[in-house]
Design an enzyme around this catalytic site. Structure first.
Site, PDB file in Angstrom:
ATOM      1  N   LEU A   1       0.867  -1.171   0.000  1.00 35.76           N
ATOM      2  CA  LEU A   1       0.000   0.000   0.000  1.00 35.76           C
ATOM      3  C   LEU A   1       0.904   1.221   0.000  1.00 35.76           C
ATOM      4  CD1 LEU A   1      -2.727  -0.890   2.694  1.00 35.76           C
ATOM      5  CD2 LEU A   1      -2.980  -0.956   0.205  1.00 35.76           C
ATOM      6  N   ASP A   2       0.497   2.259  -0.713  1.00 35.53           N
ATOM      7  CA  ASP A   2       1.257   3.501  -0.680  1.00 35.53           C
ATOM      8  C   ASP A   2       1.403   3.987   0.753  1.00 35.53           C
ATOM      9  OD1 ASP A   2       1.354   3.472  -3.432  1.00 35.53           O
ATOM     10  OD2 ASP A   2      -0.324   4.859  -3.677  1.00 35.53           O
ATOM     11  N   ARG A   3       2.479   4.702   1.004  1.00 35.56           N
ATOM     12  CA  ARG A   3       2.722   5.209   2.355  1.00 35.56           C
ATOM     13  C   ARG A   3       1.514   5.950   2.940  1.00 35.56           C
ATOM     14  NH1 ARG A   3       8.124   8.477   4.297  1.00 35.56           N
ATOM     15  NH2 ARG A   3       7.531   8.713   6.480  1.00 35.56           N
TER      16      ARG A   3
ATOM     17  N   THR B   1      -1.648   5.614   2.283  1.00 26.85           N
ATOM     18  CA  THR B   1      -2.879   4.829   2.274  1.00 26.85           C
ATOM     19  C   THR B   1      -2.941   3.929   3.501  1.00 26.85           C
ATOM     20  OG1 THR B   1      -2.843   4.823  -0.143  1.00 26.85           O
ATOM     21  CG2 THR B   1      -4.280   3.228   0.930  1.00 26.85           C
TER      22      THR B   1
ATOM     23  N   HIS C   1      -0.313   3.967  -7.910  1.00 24.88           N
ATOM     24  CA  HIS C   1      -1.170   5.131  -7.672  1.00 24.88           C
ATOM     25  C   HIS C   1      -2.425   5.109  -8.543  1.00 24.88           C
ATOM     26  CE1 HIS C   1       2.583   7.605  -6.240  1.00 24.88           C
ATOM     27  NE2 HIS C   1       2.267   6.612  -5.419  1.00 24.88           N
TER      28      HIS C   1
END
Length: 257
Positions: free
Chosen positions: A53-55, A57, A162
């Site tokens: 997961l993106d930082r 999120t 993203h």
């Protein structure tokens, strides 16, 4: 301590906090806290990443407890055999559900890819979206006398970097708190007036077949305080009650799993 939402002898899932890196990266050399290392220390055993997961999120993040199970889970992700459900708060009103089939060119890192010269073709990217609630708040932001928000449910078919953030931006409804693809003025206004201090994108649910037992699993991650406060600000208490609740696994349940 990370919130463990599921654990057995082969896999473990946590509710990743917003702003926490999944693992150590030379791109963030000054960061000292990571989900992978924190979970390893918490469990007292090694864990294997199978997705990211993106930082910024938050939400369901799944790990394997062996390299073989990690390989099996990675195949499920690569072959799109899992169902991922996210929730987001976006700028403006989005009235109807739909599917966005909009290819995305792979985003390059400014540091790691600064010498790359290869032109990369856009990759297929598909996102299903469903508006759940909308609101207009009497707060002036920018040139408008009020601000409008929509609570969205998002289901990506593909897993491009993203993807959800870029797709919502493409629809001109960027996710609130998105510093790369969003509206800086709207982000500042949401933070000032509603306490929205991070990206409003949450990985709420992950549905998969257990890589060892074959059992169907539904993993859900509850909303953090920023999310809950925002939903109450916007009068979305009914939606708050319907979204995933925090589900902590007790020590006895871990032993029995």
């Amino acid at each position: 301590m990370l919130e463990i939402i599921y654990q057995d002898s082969w896999i473990v899932a946590v509710n990743k906090p917003a702003g926490m890196l999944v693992h150590r990266s030379w791109l963030d050399r000054h960061e000292t806290v990571f989900v992978m290392q924190t979970l390893r220390d918490q469990l007292g055993q090694h864990v294997f990443t199978v997705h990211r997961l993106d930082r910024p999120t938050s939400g369901v993040l799944l790990f394997a407890l062996s390299s073989e199970v990690a390989r099996q889970l990675s195949q499920q992700f690569e072959q799109h055999q899992l169902q991922k459900t996210y929730h987001a708060i976006v700028r403006g009103w989005l009235e109807q559900a739909g599917t966005l089939d909009y290819p995305l060119t792979e985003e390059r890192d400014k540091i790691a890819d600064k010498h790359a010269s290869e032109v990369r073709e856009p990759q297929a990217a598909v996102t299903h979206y469903q508006p759940l609630a909308k609101v207009e708040m009497p707060v002036p932001i920018g040139r408008y006398d009020s601000c409008r928000y929509t609570l969205m449910e998002l289901a990506p078919e593909t897993g491009r970097k993203h993807q959800l953030r870029r797709h919502m931006s493409h629809l001109r409804h960027p996710i609130i708190g998105d510093t790369n693809h969003g509206d800086l003025r709207q982000n500042r206004g949401a933070a000032q007036h509603f306490g929205i201090s991070h990206l409003m994108l949450h990985a709420s649910r992950l549905t998969l077949n257990h890589p060892v037992t074959g059992q169907a699993l539904l993993l859900e991650a509850g909303l953090d305080g920023v999310w809950q406060q925002a939903l109450r600000h916007f009068g979305w208490q009914d939606q708050l009650a319907e979204l995933p609740r925090t589900a902590t696994v007790t020590d006895s349940e871990i032993g029995e799993a």
